[in-house]
Design a protein around this motif. Structure first.
Motif, PDB file in Angstrom:
ATOM      1  N   ARG A 124       0.826  -1.211   0.000  1.00 22.83           N
ATOM      2  CA  ARG A 124       0.000   0.000   0.000  1.00 22.83           C
ATOM      3  C   ARG A 124       0.857   1.256   0.000  1.00 22.83           C
ATOM      4  O   ARG A 124       0.596   2.214  -0.735  1.00 22.83           O
ATOM      5  N   HIS A 125       1.892   1.273   0.835  1.00 23.76           N
ATOM      6  CA  HIS A 125       2.701   2.482   0.952  1.00 23.76           C
ATOM      7  C   HIS A 125       3.636   2.661  -0.244  1.00 23.76           C
ATOM      8  O   HIS A 125       3.897   3.796  -0.657  1.00 23.76           O
ATOM      9  N   LEU A 126       4.129   1.574  -0.822  1.00 23.60           N
ATOM     10  CA  LEU A 126       4.926   1.721  -2.038  1.00 23.60           C
ATOM     11  C   LEU A 126       4.060   2.276  -3.169  1.00 23.60           C
ATOM     12  O   LEU A 126       4.483   3.176  -3.906  1.00 23.60           O
ATOM     13  N   ALA A 127       2.847   1.745  -3.298  1.00 27.19           N
ATOM     14  CA  ALA A 127       1.930   2.308  -4.296  1.00 27.19           C
ATOM     15  C   ALA A 127       1.601   3.756  -3.964  1.00 27.19           C
ATOM     16  O   ALA A 127       1.476   4.601  -4.859  1.00 27.19           O
ATOM     17  N   GLY A 128       1.494   4.059  -2.665  1.00 28.44           N
ATOM     18  CA  GLY A 128       1.143   5.407  -2.238  1.00 28.44           C
ATOM     19  C   GLY A 128       2.193   6.453  -2.536  1.00 28.44           C
ATOM     20  O   GLY A 128       1.874   7.646  -2.608  1.00 28.44           O
ATOM     21  N   GLY A 130       4.002   6.156  -5.337  1.00 28.56           N
ATOM     22  CA  GLY A 130       4.141   6.163  -6.788  1.00 28.56           C
ATOM     23  C   GLY A 130       4.955   5.050  -7.394  1.00 28.56           C
ATOM     24  O   GLY A 130       5.322   5.132  -8.574  1.00 28.56           O
ATOM     25  N   CYS A 131       5.241   4.005  -6.642  1.00 20.16           N
ATOM     26  CA  CYS A 131       5.994   2.886  -7.200  1.00 20.16           C
ATOM     27  C   CYS A 131       5.108   2.047  -8.114  1.00 20.16           C
ATOM     28  O   CYS A 131       3.915   1.906  -7.883  1.00 20.16           O
ATOM     29  N   GLY A 132       5.724   1.475  -9.135  1.00 17.04           N
ATOM     30  CA  GLY A 132       5.044   0.538 -10.014  1.00 17.04           C
ATOM     31  C   GLY A 132       5.425  -0.887  -9.662  1.00 17.04           C
ATOM     32  O   GLY A 132       6.431  -1.127  -8.986  1.00 17.04           O
ATOM     33  N   THR A 133       4.631  -1.844 -10.144  1.00 18.45           N
ATOM     34  CA  THR A 133       4.836  -3.253  -9.819  1.00 18.45           C
ATOM     35  C   THR A 133       5.414  -3.992 -11.015  1.00 18.45           C
ATOM     36  O   THR A 133       4.750  -4.136 -12.044  1.00 18.45           O
ATOM     37  N   VAL A 134       6.652  -4.464 -10.861  1.00 14.06           N
ATOM     38  CA  VAL A 134       7.276  -5.297 -11.890  1.00 14.06           C
ATOM     39  C   VAL A 134       6.854  -6.749 -11.691  1.00 14.06           C
ATOM     40  O   VAL A 134       6.507  -7.463 -12.631  1.00 14.06           O
ATOM     41  N   ALA A 135       6.893  -7.208 -10.440  1.00 11.66           N
ATOM     42  CA  ALA A 135       6.490  -8.560 -10.058  1.00 11.66           C
ATOM     43  C   ALA A 135       6.028  -8.492  -8.611  1.00 11.66           C
ATOM     44  O   ALA A 135       6.136  -7.447  -7.954  1.00 11.66           O
ATOM     45  N   THR A 136       5.537  -9.596  -8.089  1.00 10.59           N
ATOM     46  CA  THR A 136       4.950  -9.598  -6.747  1.00 10.59           C
ATOM     47  C   THR A 136       5.863  -8.985  -5.704  1.00 10.59           C
ATOM     48  O   THR A 136       5.445  -8.162  -4.890  1.00 10.59           O
ATOM     49  N   GLY A 137       7.127  -9.354  -5.710  1.00 11.68           N
ATOM     50  CA  GLY A 137       8.070  -8.844  -4.714  1.00 11.68           C
ATOM     51  C   GLY A 137       9.107  -7.906  -5.272  1.00 11.68           C
ATOM     52  O   GLY A 137      10.168  -7.722  -4.664  1.00 11.68           O
ATOM     53  N   LEU A 189      -4.123   7.085 -13.900  1.00 12.50           N
ATOM     54  CA  LEU A 189      -3.409   8.282 -13.474  1.00 12.50           C
ATOM     55  C   LEU A 189      -3.758   9.464 -14.368  1.00 12.50           C
ATOM     56  O   LEU A 189      -3.967  10.594 -13.884  1.00 12.50           O
ATOM     57  N   ALA A 190      -3.842   9.231 -15.673  1.00  5.00           N
ATOM     58  CA  ALA A 190      -4.228  10.305 -16.603  1.00  5.00           C
ATOM     59  C   ALA A 190      -5.633  10.807 -16.279  1.00  5.00           C
ATOM     60  O   ALA A 190      -5.899  12.021 -16.328  1.00  5.00           O
ATOM     61  N   PRO A 232       0.820  14.163  -6.894  1.00  2.00           N
ATOM     62  CA  PRO A 232       2.259  14.000  -7.039  1.00  2.00           C
ATOM     63  C   PRO A 232       2.809  12.760  -6.327  1.00  2.00           C
ATOM     64  O   PRO A 232       3.962  12.401  -6.545  1.00  2.00           O
ATOM     65  N   TYR A 233       1.992  12.142  -5.485  1.00  2.00           N
ATOM     66  CA  TYR A 233       2.375  10.856  -4.906  1.00  2.00           C
ATOM     67  C   TYR A 233       2.058   9.723  -5.875  1.00  2.00           C
ATOM     68  O   TYR A 233       2.891   8.838  -6.109  1.00  2.00           O
ATOM     69  N   ALA A 234       0.856   9.734  -6.428  1.00  2.00           N
ATOM     70  CA  ALA A 234       0.476   8.691  -7.377  1.00  2.00           C
ATOM     71  C   ALA A 234       1.300   8.773  -8.655  1.00  2.00           C
ATOM     72  O   ALA A 234       1.631   7.751  -9.268  1.00  2.00           O
ATOM     73  N   ASP A 235       1.635   9.994  -9.065  1.00  2.00           N
ATOM     74  CA  ASP A 235       2.424  10.229 -10.276  1.00  2.00           C
ATOM     75  C   ASP A 235       3.869  10.464  -9.858  1.00  2.00           C
ATOM     76  O   ASP A 235       4.212  11.524  -9.344  1.00  2.00           O
ATOM     77  N   PRO A 236       4.752   9.480 -10.076  1.00  2.00           N
ATOM     78  CA  PRO A 236       6.117   9.607  -9.564  1.00  2.00           C
ATOM     79  C   PRO A 236       7.042  10.481 -10.402  1.00  2.00           C
ATOM     80  O   PRO A 236       8.204  10.666 -10.049  1.00  2.00           O
ATOM     81  N   GLY A 237       6.543  11.008 -11.520  1.00  2.00           N
ATOM     82  CA  GLY A 237       7.407  11.825 -12.376  1.00  2.00           C
ATOM     83  C   GLY A 237       8.203  10.985 -13.348  1.00  2.00           C
ATOM     84  O   GLY A 237       9.432  11.092 -13.424  1.00  2.00           O
TER      85      GLY A 237
END
Length: 280
Positions: A124-128, A130-137, A189-190, A232-237
């Motif tokens: 939750r906090h990584l997504a919060g 702005g991180c994206g998910t490459v794989a589960t871990g 996000l858009a 700006p949290y959801a959108d990491p730039g």
């Protein structure tokens, strides 16, 4: 360490309270009389009952603590809250876009099933932030967010469960833009950026009104910051080269800057009228 609140919904009394506290409490030495805080929230459209309930929730979240303020009931920022607000300032007012050749940050973690609640909180906090998910871990974000990733791990007590890498451009099958579209929900996000643009029109025609009516400027500015604050949290730039050509985030950043130029000064004047001790 106080982590950012992921539950407050923009426009809610709780979210508007956090926005008002974030914008003005530090200029008051971190202290606000309860009546002044309720009055400021009232100008932003929050009724007294809802304001007091929001304050109670903020106390429960560790943002505020009760304290006498000049002989009046009031609140002060809790220990660690100022650092959290400063992190927010960097995101909200210092939006940063990754360059094509800038590094990336990868965070790899393995958390056993018996700690699944901690694993859920980490995701939750990584997504919060702005991180994206490459794989589960395995999660990814621009390299300039590496310190925020470290802060999340430390704040959740999970630093021992993760390894953080700062590296060059990922090598993927196909284009990096296609990979980024899998790792992040760019369509969602858009849509959020377009929602902000629709809710907060260009202020060019409103600047004179804002100068005449500080209370109206305050309401518009607080509402704009409250709606913008999660973006700006959801959108990491992400780099422009991996984003769609009609990416609305560029216009969103420019609109927020225009709103700030039009309304922030008059909004501060309103706060000075309510709380005369506001610092310059």
């Amino acid at each position: 360490m106080i982590l950012d609140d992921l539950d407050a919904r923009p426009g809610s009394a709780t979210s508007l309270l956090r926005t008002v506290v974030g914008l003005y409490a530090r200029g008051l030495g971190g202290r606000l009389a309860a009546g002044d805080l309720v009055a400021l929230l009232g100008a932003a459209g929050v009724g007294p009952g809802a304001a007091r309930s929001a304050v109670s929730r903020a106390k429960g979240k560790g943002l505020l603590e009760a304290e006498d303020v000049g002989g009046r009931a009031g609140y002060r920022l809790a220990a660690g809250a100022a650092a959290m607000l400063e992190r927010g300032d960097r995101r909200i007012f210092g939006y940063r876009q990754q360059g094509d050749d800038d590094p990336w940050c990868l965070v790899s973690f393995s958390i056993p099933e018996e700690r699944r609640d901690a694993r859920h909180q980490l995701r939750r906090h990584l997504a919060g932030i702005g991180c994206g998910t490459v794989a589960t871990g395995l999660w990814i974000c621009p390299g300039h967010l590496a310190d925020e990733v470290e802060g999340v791990l430390d704040g959740l007590g999970l630093r021992d469960a993760a390894t953080v890498f700062v590296a060059g451009t990922p090598r993927v099958a196909g284009s990096l833009a296609d990979a980024v579209a899998r790792w992040w929900d760019l369509d969602g996000l858009a849509a959020r950026h377009r929602g902000f643009l629709a809710a907060h029109p260009d202020p060019d025609g409103d600047a004179e009104t804002a100068a005449r009516a500080p209370d109206e400027a305050f309401a518009r500015w607080v509402r704009a910051v409250d709606d913008w604050r999660p973006l700006p949290y959801a959108d990491p730039g992400l780099p422009a080269a991996v984003l769609p050509p009609d990416w609305p985030g560029t216009a969103g950043v420019a609109r927020f800057a225009a709103l700030r130029a039009a309304f922030a000064g008059a909004a501060a004047a309103h706060v000075r009228g309510v709380v005369p001790t506001l610092g310059a």
